[in-house]
Scaffold this motif. Structure first.
Motif, PDB file in Angstrom:
ATOM      1  N   ALA A 106       4.601   6.099  -0.386  1.00 50.99           N
ATOM      2  CA  ALA A 106       5.453   4.930  -0.589  1.00 50.99           C
ATOM      3  C   ALA A 106       6.594   5.332  -1.516  1.00 50.99           C
ATOM      4  CB  ALA A 106       4.638   3.794  -1.192  1.00 50.99           C
ATOM      5  N   ILE A 107       6.223   6.125  -2.527  1.00 53.26           N
ATOM      6  CA  ILE A 107       7.220   6.590  -3.491  1.00 53.26           C
ATOM      7  C   ILE A 107       7.038   8.082  -3.693  1.00 53.26           C
ATOM      8  CG2 ILE A 107       7.838   6.561  -5.945  1.00 53.26           C
ATOM      9  CD1 ILE A 107       7.326   3.605  -5.930  1.00 53.26           C
ATOM     10  N   THR A 108       8.117   8.796  -3.630  1.00 54.14           N
ATOM     11  CA  THR A 108       8.061  10.227  -3.913  1.00 54.14           C
ATOM     12  C   THR A 108       8.995  10.522  -5.076  1.00 54.14           C
ATOM     13  OG1 THR A 108       7.572  10.765  -1.619  1.00 54.14           O
ATOM     14  CG2 THR A 108       8.461  12.533  -2.979  1.00 54.14           C
ATOM     15  N   GLY A 111       0.815  -1.210   0.000  1.00 52.35           N
ATOM     16  CA  GLY A 111       0.000   0.000   0.000  1.00 52.35           C
ATOM     17  C   GLY A 111       0.847   1.258   0.000  1.00 52.35           C
ATOM     18  N   GLY A 112       0.139   2.367   0.118  1.00 52.91           N
ATOM     19  CA  GLY A 112       0.852   3.639   0.133  1.00 52.91           C
ATOM     20  C   GLY A 112       0.654   4.407  -1.153  1.00 52.91           C
ATOM     21  N   ILE A 113       0.911   5.685  -1.078  1.00 54.27           N
ATOM     22  CA  ILE A 113       0.696   6.565  -2.220  1.00 54.27           C
ATOM     23  C   ILE A 113       1.941   6.613  -3.096  1.00 54.27           C
ATOM     24  CG2 ILE A 113       0.219   8.962  -2.887  1.00 54.27           C
ATOM     25  CD1 ILE A 113      -2.170   7.727  -1.518  1.00 54.27           C
ATOM     26  N   TYR A 114       1.717   6.559  -4.402  1.00 51.06           N
ATOM     27  CA  TYR A 114       2.786   6.838  -5.366  1.00 51.06           C
ATOM     28  C   TYR A 114       2.661   8.319  -5.718  1.00 51.06           C
ATOM     29  CZ  TYR A 114       3.552   1.805  -6.220  1.00 51.06           C
ATOM     30  OH  TYR A 114       3.852   0.473  -6.109  1.00 51.06           O
ATOM     31  N   ASN A 115       3.623   9.055  -5.325  1.00 51.27           N
ATOM     32  CA  ASN A 115       3.537  10.506  -5.452  1.00 51.27           C
ATOM     33  C   ASN A 115       4.467  10.989  -6.566  1.00 51.27           C
ATOM     34  OD1 ASN A 115       2.623  13.028  -4.587  1.00 51.27           O
ATOM     35  ND2 ASN A 115       4.328  13.281  -3.147  1.00 51.27           N
ATOM     36  N   PHE A 116       3.901  11.219  -7.724  1.00 48.67           N
ATOM     37  CA  PHE A 116       4.694  11.681  -8.872  1.00 48.67           C
ATOM     38  C   PHE A 116       4.256  13.098  -9.215  1.00 48.67           C
ATOM     39  CE2 PHE A 116       4.545   7.064  -9.246  1.00 48.67           C
ATOM     40  CZ  PHE A 116       5.883   6.752  -9.466  1.00 48.67           C
ATOM     41  N   VAL A 117       5.013  14.042  -8.768  1.00 50.82           N
ATOM     42  CA  VAL A 117       4.533  15.408  -8.801  1.00 50.82           C
ATOM     43  C   VAL A 117       5.483  16.297  -9.592  1.00 50.82           C
ATOM     44  CG1 VAL A 117       4.015  17.393  -7.354  1.00 50.82           C
ATOM     45  CG2 VAL A 117       3.382  15.112  -6.600  1.00 50.82           C
TER      46      VAL A 117
END
Ligand SMILES: Nc1ncnc2c1ncn2[C@@H]1O[C@H](COP(=O)(O)OP(=O)(O)OP(=O)(O)O)[C@@H](O)[C@H]1O
Ligand SMILES: [Mg+2]
Lengths: 482, 249
Positions: free
Chosen positions: A311-313, A282-288
């Motif tokens: 989870a991933i930044t 789980g966790g957010i995949y953060n592609f910003v």
């Protein structure tokens, strides 16, 4: 000393405090991304044709692009057709006009998050735009801001009420074709905030947005556009949380800042998306994609970020220093623990003369996490007298985590001065022992040492958020000790 | 107050303390001298709970409790204070912040009401003045960029604020100029009271001119090989340790 290590490991075991789900009626699109999806979103927002055309073009671009793979990140392929691209709290009619019309369940959500909108209204000082899943729910303080001539509203509303401003600036700093995630965002963004500060106006209060991903299986693709006209000042803060879920969720936002001559924009982020569990589930995949343009002379853009979640930044807030003597700053704290992975940093693109940039990056890695700083300083041939100072510090907690720095310097003007300093340190046994010998428990000791390490960055945050950030670190480092 | 009995301690499998016995009563000041590497820092480290030591035999009673069964921070809260031979830096954490957290932890344990921020600041400033320290010390990061002597003075500042029952000073007088030595001596003398005890590890009898000890011990090869009064220190200064270590061999 393995003993010490396992104690540290326990210390930094994650506990996520914003992990609950709000039971609220939503209207969601089934998973999948086609032209029809884009048309649906656009129609839902009642958008003008130019914007629909822009979105469709972005979608076409996106389809031609591949996901970037250069980052120091490891994750299974994302199924972009398995994601729902629109989810909104179902509310009667046109959406809320005032706080009284907002679903009380939703307001409770924000209260749980520590953002009591009612209270904030009374306390004054902070205007909040809250984005829940894809839709901007309520913007407080609209009236007070309007008196100063400041526009602060959901971007969908800005498209309706200030189309000329949106059309003039949207996509000028981060073009739809910029990168894979920006293209995706351009095609499907559903909401976000819009700010316009007119000439010479000092925005009378901090502006702030809280993002929350609630619905399962939804992506969040908000888009923020901030324009500071000549000589104006604005300070903006965004905060983010998401419920605890076993599946990964995608977050691909775009933030564009435009500072005209002598304008200043300060953009602060406290990002605490759900990081996943100890096993990395789980966790957010953060592609910003975040980028600011110092369009005029002496403009200044300052990014401050405290990244503890996801989870991933994948995030590189950047500044294009086009105006002469313009200034770009990047202050960052990125904390990773458990199996979190962060590849974050900044780009400073010097084009104007005598432009100046400062980068201070503090990476903290604990347990089995990986934390990378990736920074680019580019000095164009036109940037006479450009200066950059980069300071990049890593702090390791335990011996199974990783810290990496990837500084790229491209200087094409011999008069430029570019300095880079990097350090790596650990929370040493001796520091821990000193703290414990003075009566502090190990948990308090680690959080104090980490806070001290981050001080230069916290100093840049607006006061109340600095306190919040400190607490966030403390909670993030908290664990099941004794 | 403190009763160390037949203490054996190893580091990485190597025995450093080999049956050390020491008794310190409330109200007393003891000095421990001895050659380099004889185990003085090991002794005070074990008492304070420094990780990495293995106690293989012996007991330590502190105020009637089994000291070795307590966690490091519990010992501190119970009143054991160690002034470090080599104080470490904690960058970015101000002395004030650090001291406040420490005082808070200790007071909380003693069930004393917490001090408000202004109360604490006043107390801290006052203590600085009494120790002839510049109050700007409080604003700086813990030991950050401090000179060797300043680090030692800072240990004394911490000790003075925490008012420990048992203060262990590990060569706090080493590397000090004459004024700083006065600060250290003053700090210890101020702490001296019928309820407290002090153990000072030192190489020089000059500290003992300012802080007159009740007893002087010589630690050599992991044991106390000789105990005496103030005059033992003078004798050591004259003769060195050879005649004593020879005795134990
Ligand atoms: N972690 C360790 N690993 C191996 N040996 C150690 C360790 N710590 C201490 N020792 C050894 O234990 C012995 C005693 O060390 P200690 O620091 O207690 O001496 P000391 O009496 O304080 O000396 P000094 O007067 O030089 O400060 C020394 O031989 C030292 O090398
Ligand atoms: Mg020593």
């Amino acid at each position: 000393m393995t003993d010490q290590n396992s104690a540290l490991e326990q210390l930094v075991q994650q506990r996520y405090e914003a992990g609950w789900v709000t039971d609220i009626e939503t209207e969601s699109l089934p998973p999948g991304l086609t032209e029809d999806t884009v048309r649906f979103i656009s129609a839902k927002k009642g958008e003008p044709d130019w914007l629909l055309a822009w979105r469709l073009q972005a979608l076409a671009r996106w389809r031609e692009m591949g996901e970037p793979s250069w980052a120091h990140l490891d994750y299974p392929p994302i199924d972009y057709q398995g994601i729902s691209y629109y989810s909104a709290p179902k509310s009667p009619g046109d959406g809320p006009k005032s706080l009284d019309e907002v679903d009380p369940e939703l307001l409770r959500t924000y209260e749980k998050l520590g953002i009591p909108l009612h209270e904030q209204q009374m306390l004054a000082g902070v205007a909040v735009d809250a984005v829940f899943d894809s839709v901007s729910v309520v913007t407080t303080f609209k009236k007070q801001l309007a008196e100063a001539g400041v526009i602060f509203c959901p971007i969908s509303e800005a498209v309706r009420d200030h189309p000329e401003l949106v059309q003039k600036y949207l996509g000028t700093v981060v073009p739809a074709r910029d990168n894979f995630f920006a293209a995706l965002n351009s095609a499907v963004f559903s909401d976000g905030s819009f700010v316009y500060v007119p000439k010479g106006v000092r925005c009378p209060m901090e502006l702030s947005t809280y993002f929350r991903i609630n619905a399962a299986n939804t992506g969040q693709f908000e888009r923020t556009l901030i324009v500071a006209d000549e000589g104006s000042h604005v300070s903006y803060l965004e905060g983010c949380t998401a419920p605890q879920r076993d599946e990964n969720q995608l977050h691909a936002a775009v933030v564009e800042l435009v500072a005209l001559g002598d304008a200043q924009i300060k953009y602060s982020t406290v990002q605490n998306w759900y990081p996943g569990d100890e096993q990395g589930r789980g966790g957010i995949y953060n592609f910003v994609t975040k980028r600011g343009l110092c369009a005029g002379a002496r403009a200044k853009i300052s990014w401050t970020q405290v990244e503890t979640g996801s989870a991933i930044t994948w995030k590189y807030p950047s500044v294009v220093l086009r105006g002469d003597q313009s200034v770009g700053e990047f202050y960052s704290v990125a904390l990773t623990r458990g199996r979190q992975q962060a590849d974050t940093g900044t780009k400073m693109i010097h084009i104007g003369k005598d432009t100046k940039s400062t980068i201070v990056s503090k990476g903290i890695s604990a347990v089995r996490s990986n934390n990378s700083y990736r920074g680019l300083v580019r000095i164009a041939p036109s940037a006479d007298g450009a200066r950059n100072h980069t300071q990049c510090d890593s702090l390791l907690i335990g011996d199974q985590c990783g810290a990496h720095t990837f500084p790229y310097i491209e200087s094409r003007n011999p008069s430029a001065i570019v300095e880079h300093e990097a350090t790596t340190s650990t929370v040493s046994d001796e520091q821990l022992f000193l703290c414990q010998q003075r009566g502090l428990d190990a948990e308090k000791a680690v959080s104090m040492i980490v806070n001290g390490f981050c001080k230069e960055v916290f100093r840049e945050l607006p006061m109340e958020f600095a306190v919040e950030a400190g607490k966030l670190l403390e909670v993030s480092l908290e664990g099941a000790v004794g | 107050m403190l009763n160390v009995s037949d203490l054996h301690v190893s580091v990485n499998g190597k025995e450093i303390l080999k049956g050390l016995t020491l008794e310190v009563k409330a109200g007393e000041v003891h000095a421990i001298m001895g050659p380099n590497g004889s185990g003085k820092s090991t002794l005070v480290g074990v008492l304070a709970g420094r990780p990495g030591y293995e106690v293989t035999a012996g007991t330590v009673q502190f105020k009637g409790q089994d000291l070795l069964s307590l966690e490091t921070e519990e010992r501190a809260r119970e009143g054991v204070f160690l002034a470090f031979q080599y104080p470490v830096e904690i960058p970015g954490v101000s002395n004030m912040e650090f001291l406040r957290a420490a005082v808070e932890a200790v007071r909380g344990h003693r069930q004393q009401a917490p001090l408000s921020a202004p109360e604490f600041m006043k107390l801290a400033r006052q203590t600085c003045t009494e120790l002839d320290l510049d109050p700007s010390f409080l604003k700086r990061g813990v030991n950050e960029g401090f000179s060797g002597g300043e680090k030692k003075r800072n240990e004394i500042l911490q000790m003075s604020l925490l008012e420990p029952a048992l203060a262990l000073l590990d060569e706090t007088d080493s590397g000090l100029d004459i004024d700083a030595l006065q600060v250290v001596a003053q700090g210890v003398n101020r702490l001296r009271s019928p309820e407290r005890a002090v153990v000072m590890v030192t190489h020089y009898q000059r500290l003992l001119n300012h802080v007159v000890p009740d007893q002087v011990h010589v630690l050599a090869e992991g044991r106390i090989v000789r105990s005496g009064g103030r005059e033992l220190a003078l004798e050591l200064e004259e003769k060195g340790y050879g005649w004593l270590t020879g005795e134990t061999a």
